[in-house]
Design a protein around this motif. Structure first.
Motif, PDB file in Angstrom:
ATOM      1  N   ALA A   1       0.640  -1.224  -0.077  1.00 47.53           N
ATOM      2  CA  ALA A   1       0.083   0.055   0.065  1.00 47.53           C
ATOM      3  C   ALA A   1       0.711   1.134  -0.123  1.00 47.53           C
ATOM      4  O   ALA A   1       0.155   2.232  -0.088  1.00 47.53           O
ATOM      5  CB  ALA A   1      -0.915   0.000   1.277  1.00 47.53           C
ATOM      6  N   ARG A   2       2.141   1.127   0.202  1.00 44.64           N
ATOM      7  CA  ARG A   2       3.058   2.498   0.221  1.00 44.64           C
ATOM      8  C   ARG A   2       3.197   3.082  -1.210  1.00 44.64           C
ATOM      9  O   ARG A   2       3.396   2.573  -2.364  1.00 44.64           O
ATOM     10  CB  ARG A   2       4.313   1.787   0.616  1.00 44.64           C
ATOM     11  CG  ARG A   2       5.261   2.968   1.012  1.00 44.64           C
ATOM     12  CD  ARG A   2       6.665   2.502   1.529  1.00 44.64           C
ATOM     13  NE  ARG A   2       7.159   1.848   0.649  1.00 44.64           N
ATOM     14  CZ  ARG A   2       8.585   1.115   0.806  1.00 44.64           C
ATOM     15  NH1 ARG A   2       9.088   1.243   2.097  1.00 44.64           N
ATOM     16  NH2 ARG A   2       9.130   0.433   0.080  1.00 44.64           N
ATOM     17  N   ARG A   3       3.165   4.382  -0.988  1.00 42.19           N
ATOM     18  CA  ARG A   3       3.312   5.447  -2.281  1.00 42.19           C
ATOM     19  C   ARG A   3       4.510   6.175  -1.796  1.00 42.19           C
ATOM     20  O   ARG A   3       4.447   6.790  -0.683  1.00 42.19           O
ATOM     21  CB  ARG A   3       2.017   6.045  -2.471  1.00 42.19           C
ATOM     22  CG  ARG A   3       0.863   5.324  -2.728  1.00 42.19           C
ATOM     23  CD  ARG A   3       0.689   4.506  -3.986  1.00 42.19           C
ATOM     24  NE  ARG A   3       0.745   5.545  -5.069  1.00 42.19           N
ATOM     25  CZ  ARG A   3      -0.377   6.002  -5.600  1.00 42.19           C
ATOM     26  NH1 ARG A   3      -1.467   5.809  -5.158  1.00 42.19           N
ATOM     27  NH2 ARG A   3      -0.533   6.942  -6.486  1.00 42.19           N
ATOM     28  N   ARG A   4       5.395   6.503  -2.841  1.00 41.70           N
ATOM     29  CA  ARG A   4       6.286   7.408  -2.593  1.00 41.70           C
ATOM     30  C   ARG A   4       6.386   8.361  -3.795  1.00 41.70           C
ATOM     31  O   ARG A   4       6.329   8.157  -4.915  1.00 41.70           O
ATOM     32  CB  ARG A   4       7.745   6.904  -2.718  1.00 41.70           C
ATOM     33  CG  ARG A   4       8.166   6.404  -1.121  1.00 41.70           C
ATOM     34  CD  ARG A   4       9.537   5.553  -1.226  1.00 41.70           C
ATOM     35  NE  ARG A   4       9.983   4.973   0.101  1.00 41.70           N
ATOM     36  CZ  ARG A   4      10.775   4.151   0.220  1.00 41.70           C
ATOM     37  NH1 ARG A   4      11.485   3.467  -0.588  1.00 41.70           N
ATOM     38  NH2 ARG A   4      11.082   3.764   1.462  1.00 41.70           N
TER      39      ARG A   4
ATOM     40  N   GLY B   1      -5.437   5.721   8.675  1.00 48.59           N
ATOM     41  CA  GLY B   1      -4.494   4.607   8.815  1.00 48.59           C
ATOM     42  C   GLY B   1      -3.294   5.187   7.923  1.00 48.59           C
ATOM     43  O   GLY B   1      -2.049   4.477   8.069  1.00 48.59           O
ATOM     44  N   ALA B   2      -3.146   6.075   6.817  1.00 48.50           N
ATOM     45  CA  ALA B   2      -2.307   6.460   6.132  1.00 48.50           C
ATOM     46  C   ALA B   2      -1.301   7.447   7.047  1.00 48.50           C
ATOM     47  O   ALA B   2      -1.942   8.592   7.564  1.00 48.50           O
ATOM     48  CB  ALA B   2      -2.666   6.963   4.755  1.00 48.50           C
TER      49      ALA B   2
ATOM     50  N   THR C   1      -0.521   2.291   7.903  1.00 46.96           N
ATOM     51  CA  THR C   1      -0.350   1.611   9.090  1.00 46.96           C
ATOM     52  C   THR C   1      -1.164   0.399   9.378  1.00 46.96           C
ATOM     53  O   THR C   1      -1.020  -0.648  10.134  1.00 46.96           O
ATOM     54  CB  THR C   1      -0.637   2.619  10.350  1.00 46.96           C
ATOM     55  OG1 THR C   1      -1.801   2.805  10.139  1.00 46.96           O
ATOM     56  CG2 THR C   1       0.447   3.498  10.290  1.00 46.96           C
ATOM     57  N   MET C   2      -2.638   0.432   8.649  1.00 49.48           N
ATOM     58  CA  MET C   2      -3.599  -0.432   8.836  1.00 49.48           C
ATOM     59  C   MET C   2      -3.514  -1.676   7.707  1.00 49.48           C
ATOM     60  O   MET C   2      -4.164  -1.319   6.553  1.00 49.48           O
ATOM     61  CB  MET C   2      -4.889   0.011   9.220  1.00 49.48           C
ATOM     62  CG  MET C   2      -5.078   0.980  10.401  1.00 49.48           C
ATOM     63  SD  MET C   2      -4.573   0.248  12.009  1.00 49.48           S
ATOM     64  CE  MET C   2      -6.048  -0.820  12.102  1.00 49.48           C
ATOM     65  N   PRO C   3      -3.193  -2.753   7.619  1.00 51.03           N
ATOM     66  CA  PRO C   3      -3.144  -3.796   6.815  1.00 51.03           C
ATOM     67  C   PRO C   3      -4.295  -4.223   6.275  1.00 51.03           C
ATOM     68  O   PRO C   3      -4.504  -4.765   5.295  1.00 51.03           O
ATOM     69  CB  PRO C   3      -2.264  -4.932   7.382  1.00 51.03           C
ATOM     70  CG  PRO C   3      -2.154  -4.814   8.757  1.00 51.03           C
ATOM     71  CD  PRO C   3      -2.210  -3.293   8.915  1.00 51.03           C
ATOM     72  N   GLY C   4      -5.223  -4.174   7.393  1.00 51.65           N
ATOM     73  CA  GLY C   4      -6.564  -4.688   6.805  1.00 51.65           C
ATOM     74  C   GLY C   4      -7.219  -3.923   5.692  1.00 51.65           C
ATOM     75  O   GLY C   4      -8.242  -4.539   4.973  1.00 51.65           O
TER      76      GLY C   4
ATOM     77  N   ALA D   1       4.088   4.676  14.402  1.00 48.50           N
ATOM     78  CA  ALA D   1       2.902   5.191  13.713  1.00 48.50           C
ATOM     79  C   ALA D   1       1.972   3.890  14.024  1.00 48.50           C
ATOM     80  O   ALA D   1       0.721   3.970  14.134  1.00 48.50           O
ATOM     81  CB  ALA D   1       3.154   5.435  12.543  1.00 48.50           C
ATOM     82  N   VAL D   2       2.534   2.729  13.464  1.00 45.23           N
ATOM     83  CA  VAL D   2       1.750   1.475  13.583  1.00 45.23           C
ATOM     84  C   VAL D   2       1.055   1.222  14.999  1.00 45.23           C
ATOM     85  O   VAL D   2       0.008   0.755  15.135  1.00 45.23           O
ATOM     86  CB  VAL D   2       2.507   0.351  12.887  1.00 45.23           C
ATOM     87  CG1 VAL D   2       1.755  -1.196  13.196  1.00 45.23           C
ATOM     88  CG2 VAL D   2       2.846   0.474  11.570  1.00 45.23           C
ATOM     89  N   GLN D   3       2.041   1.383  15.870  1.00 47.83           N
ATOM     90  CA  GLN D   3       1.597   1.125  17.343  1.00 47.83           C
ATOM     91  C   GLN D   3       0.596   2.034  17.676  1.00 47.83           C
ATOM     92  O   GLN D   3      -0.437   1.575  18.256  1.00 47.83           O
ATOM     93  CB  GLN D   3       3.137   1.336  18.157  1.00 47.83           C
ATOM     94  CG  GLN D   3       2.794   1.109  19.860  1.00 47.83           C
ATOM     95  CD  GLN D   3       4.128   1.412  20.333  1.00 47.83           C
ATOM     96  OE1 GLN D   3       5.252   1.343  19.913  1.00 47.83           O
ATOM     97  NE2 GLN D   3       3.904   1.660  21.807  1.00 47.83           N
ATOM     98  N   ALA D   4       0.689   3.276  17.365  1.00 49.40           N
ATOM     99  CA  ALA D   4      -0.346   4.358  17.586  1.00 49.40           C
ATOM    100  C   ALA D   4      -1.644   3.829  17.170  1.00 49.40           C
ATOM    101  O   ALA D   4      -2.776   3.965  17.748  1.00 49.40           O
ATOM    102  CB  ALA D   4       0.192   5.824  17.363  1.00 49.40           C
TER     103      ALA D   4
END
Length: 719
Positions: free
Chosen positions: A277-280, A408-409, A431-434, A607-610
């Motif tokens: 899902a990552r974008r750069r 979640g982004a 952050t949210m793989p779902g 960020a994932v943790q939060a």
């Protein structure tokens, strides 16, 4: 359950293990009901066949296809072996599907391939038209000779059309490049190849070699042949990326509900989904887009350049603010603002002037699409030797995602210095793989997620978005007397105490005892490569030592290690040698995990943790504690359990598994509170852990291996 084959029809051995039989029945029932399955079992205990047998049976009963995906090349080879064993018992057709990049006979990129294929199809169509016109002309000639008065005039018209088509063919061959391999696919008889593909279990290398020898494009023939296969093996990319998944299902000639998906090494699904899902967007791409727009006379170029230049200046400013003295390596910085828009968006809006950024963005998007079409046509017409990419379209697509980011982004800015220049990039990290996995689970008939380290199931279900799956977990069934698991009470290797002399000496001594008392190879796993190197340099065992470093060839390191019968391999838990790699038999007799190897807590993980804490904490829970457990502790324990699974791969195998840190002990659960990690292991694995004092470890190992008569001669003397 509908009539048709039973799972045991696809089980190629006399009888399954006891737990394997239970799993086959449970998975068969779940798939018949369209339910997803979570399936955990130790390494080397037949998970693959336990999932494949019922999946193939259900697919044959209900006219579906089985698609199995993994991240590990070794597992793909294992699937091929298992599928061939099944095929010897019950005929099935199967293949491993691999991306075009590694199967192209001409080694061109995807876009170039697409344009070449289009030109090749156009040529083949024109030649087919030419041949049809020739047949019509011949028929009209015969008719005119038989006295048909209108045939001669009609034939003249057909001849004119033939000449026109012939001229088009000549122009196309002169002006546009084609792919001769794909041309042969379209114009030659591929029946024999297709029958070979559908007649067994094929690998991409086999497909490539056979196609190369015949002059065909193996990738395209494999794609076309997928619809006739019972089982297709692929990597995660083919099922997690929604656009690629749509293509794969079309090649299978299946609607999503007609596909059964098996995800191997499924504990990796959350991280793989986030990666997909990552974008750069790099500052260099922004500069290229501005150069492209400066050369364009299209009226949309000015508003597009207005927004893109503003974003570029804002990105440079934010990057400088985040890193005052950047080095040559990328450093990444969160620009999120919990109370409002992120720092890059704020900087862009503060500096922006114009008709409104949404209108400018729409102009950039429309012009980008127009330029892409223009570049493609120029390549087709032979004006350019390569297909030109369109940075304006790339920037527009990224900004559309950035300004309309879903929940979640997480926005990130990266920065590094190249010579005297500053290089910056923006990234949307999900952050949210779902958000990636849930559409997959919702669309297909059912999914089997299998791994040796899925538990705790409730955490996995929450993170990937599964609802009410069948849960299956089986403990180690290999002989208990041939394995030993120790939790050694060396001082906790906290990051703040890693240089403490007493801690370092205690760990060094315990490692030395482990190496000396192991009759064979030792796999020593550390929280990082630097820690592995530290203890490698401190120890001087009698046998060989092999040091794994970041960026080295893991395959070569492993081969050097297993070639010895008395070596110690020092590596990182987060490297490539502790998961998806087998150390069977004499390859490794002991695996020791030093410390609790938590990953470095960078902005992304925080960020994932939060996000996890906010999403999964229930009423009364501390969201920070839940976030830590879901995002850090449980994934680390899963990785640790994977490392421990590198030894004991068969009923005949034997070995020791050691956790070297007091936080793994039962005593720590009472005395160390939240720092204890034993509770994050499944109950059956906790029961196998034997707590031992550091000075007693050497005696425990000596007695264990001596009882198995593993030493060549007398056991080593204690120090």
């Amino acid at each position: 359950m509908s009539d048709g084959p039973a799972p045991m029809d696809y089980f190629p051995y006399d009888e399954p293990y006891g737990h394997q039989a239970d799993a086959i029945d449970a998975i068969d029932d779940a798939l018949a009901d369209g339910r997803d399955v979570l399936f955990e079992g130790p390494c080397g205990t037949g998970k693959t066949l336990a999932a494949l047998a019922p999946a193939l049976a259900e697919a044959h009963r209900t006219d579906r296809t089985v698609l199995i995906a993994t991240t590990v090349h070794q597992q793909l080879r294992q699937f091929v072996r298992e599928a061939r064993t099944i095929a010897d018992h019950e005929p099935i057709s199967a293949s491993v599907f691999r991306g075009k990049g590694s199967m192209c006979h001409r080694e061109v990129d995807y876009e170039t391939c697409r344009v070449l294929k289009e030109a090749t199809r156009d040529l083949a169509d024109l030649e087919e038209d030419r041949d049809e016109l020739r047949e019509r002309a011949d028929a009209l000639l015969a008719a005119s000779r038989d006295g048909d008065s209108d045939a001669a005039e009609a034939r003249a018209a057909v001849q004119d059309e033939r000449e026109s088509v012939a001229e088009e063919i000549s122009d196309l061959r002169e002006d546009r490049e084609i792919c001769e391999y794909y041309y042969d696919n379209l114009t030659s008889d591929t029946i024999e190849f297709d029958a070979w593909l559908a007649g067994g279990v094929r690998t991409p290398d086999e497909v490539f070699a056979r196609a190369e020898s015949a002059g065909f494009c193996g990738y395209e023939l494999l794609k076309e042949g997928l619809s006739g296969l019972d089982l297709v093996c692929c990597n995660y990319n083919h099922v997690l990326d929604p656009m690629i998944r749509e293509h794969v299902f079309r090649w299978l000639d299946r609607d999503p509900e007609d596909v059964i998906v098996v995800l191997d090494e499924a504990h990796n699904v959350p991280s793989a989904a986030r990666e997909h899902a990552r974008r750069r967007l790099a500052s260099e791409t922004i500069e290229r887009a501005l150069d492209e727009l400066a050369d364009s006379e299209d009226p949309r170029a000015d508003p597009a350049a207005n927004l893109i230049a503003t974003v570029g200046e804002a990105l440079d400013r934010v990057a400088r603010e985040q890193a005052s003295d950047p080095g040559s390596e990328w450093t990444e910085h969160s620009v999120a603002n919990p109370d409002g828009k992120d720092a890059l968006t704020v900087a862009t809006l503060q500096a922006y002037s114009g008709q409104g950024y949404p209108a400018d963005l729409e102009a950039a998007r429309e012009l980008g699409e127009a330029l892409e079409e223009r570049y493609e046509q120029a390549y087709r017409d032979g004006e350019h030797d390569v297909l030109r990419d369109c940075p304006t379209a790339t920037v527009a697509d990224f900004l559309s995602a950035w300004f309309d980011a879903p929940a979640g982004a997480h926005p990130v800015v990266g920065v590094r210095r190249e010579g005297t220049d500053l290089d910056a990039r923006a990234e949307l990290f999900h952050t949210m793989p779902g958000s990636v996995t849930r559409p997959l689970f919702d669309s297909v008939h059912a999914t089997v997620c299998m791994s040796a380290t899925l538990r705790p199931f409730d955490v996995f279900e929450s993170v990937v978005g599964l609802e009410d799956p069948e849960r299956l977990a089986y403990d180690q069934r290999f002989p208990a007397e041939r394995r030993r698991s120790y939790a050694v009470a060396t001082p906790a290797l906290f990051a703040s105490r890693r240089d403490d002399r007493s801690v370092v000496e205690s760990v060094t001594t315990a490692l030395g005892d482990t190496i000396r008392m192991t009759p064979g190879n030792v796999l020593a796993v550390f929280p990082s490569y630097s820690e592995a190197e530290r203890y490698h340099d401190r120890l001087d065992p009698a046998g060989q030592t092999v040091l794994d470093r970041a960026g080295t060839d893991g395959k070569a390191i492993r081969e050097e290690f297993v070639a010895s019968d008395d070596a110690t391999l020092f590596t990182s838990l987060w490297g490539t040698l502790t998961e998806g790699v087998s150390y069977d038999g004499d390859d490794a007799r002991t695996v020791v995990v030093v410390g609790v190897p938590y990953p470095r807590l960078d902005d992304r993980r925080e960020a994932v943790q939060a996000a996890y804490g906010e999403a999964f904490a229930e009423t009364g829970d501390d969201s920070a504690d839940v976030g830590w457990e879901y995002a850090v502790e449980i994934p680390t324990v899963r990785k640790t359990r994977q490392a421990l699974g590198r030894v004991i791969r068969s009923p005949e195998d034997f070995g020791a598994r050691i956790l070297l840190d007091e936080r793994y002990t039962q005593r720590a659960e009472i005395e160390m509170g939240e720092y204890a990690v034993r509770r994050s292991f499944p109950p059956d694995e906790r029961e196998q852990l034997v707590d031992v004092a550091p000075e007693k470890l050497q005696f425990g190992l000596r007695n264990f291996f001596a009882d198995l008569d593993a030493y060549d001669g007398d056991p080593p003397a204690p120090r």
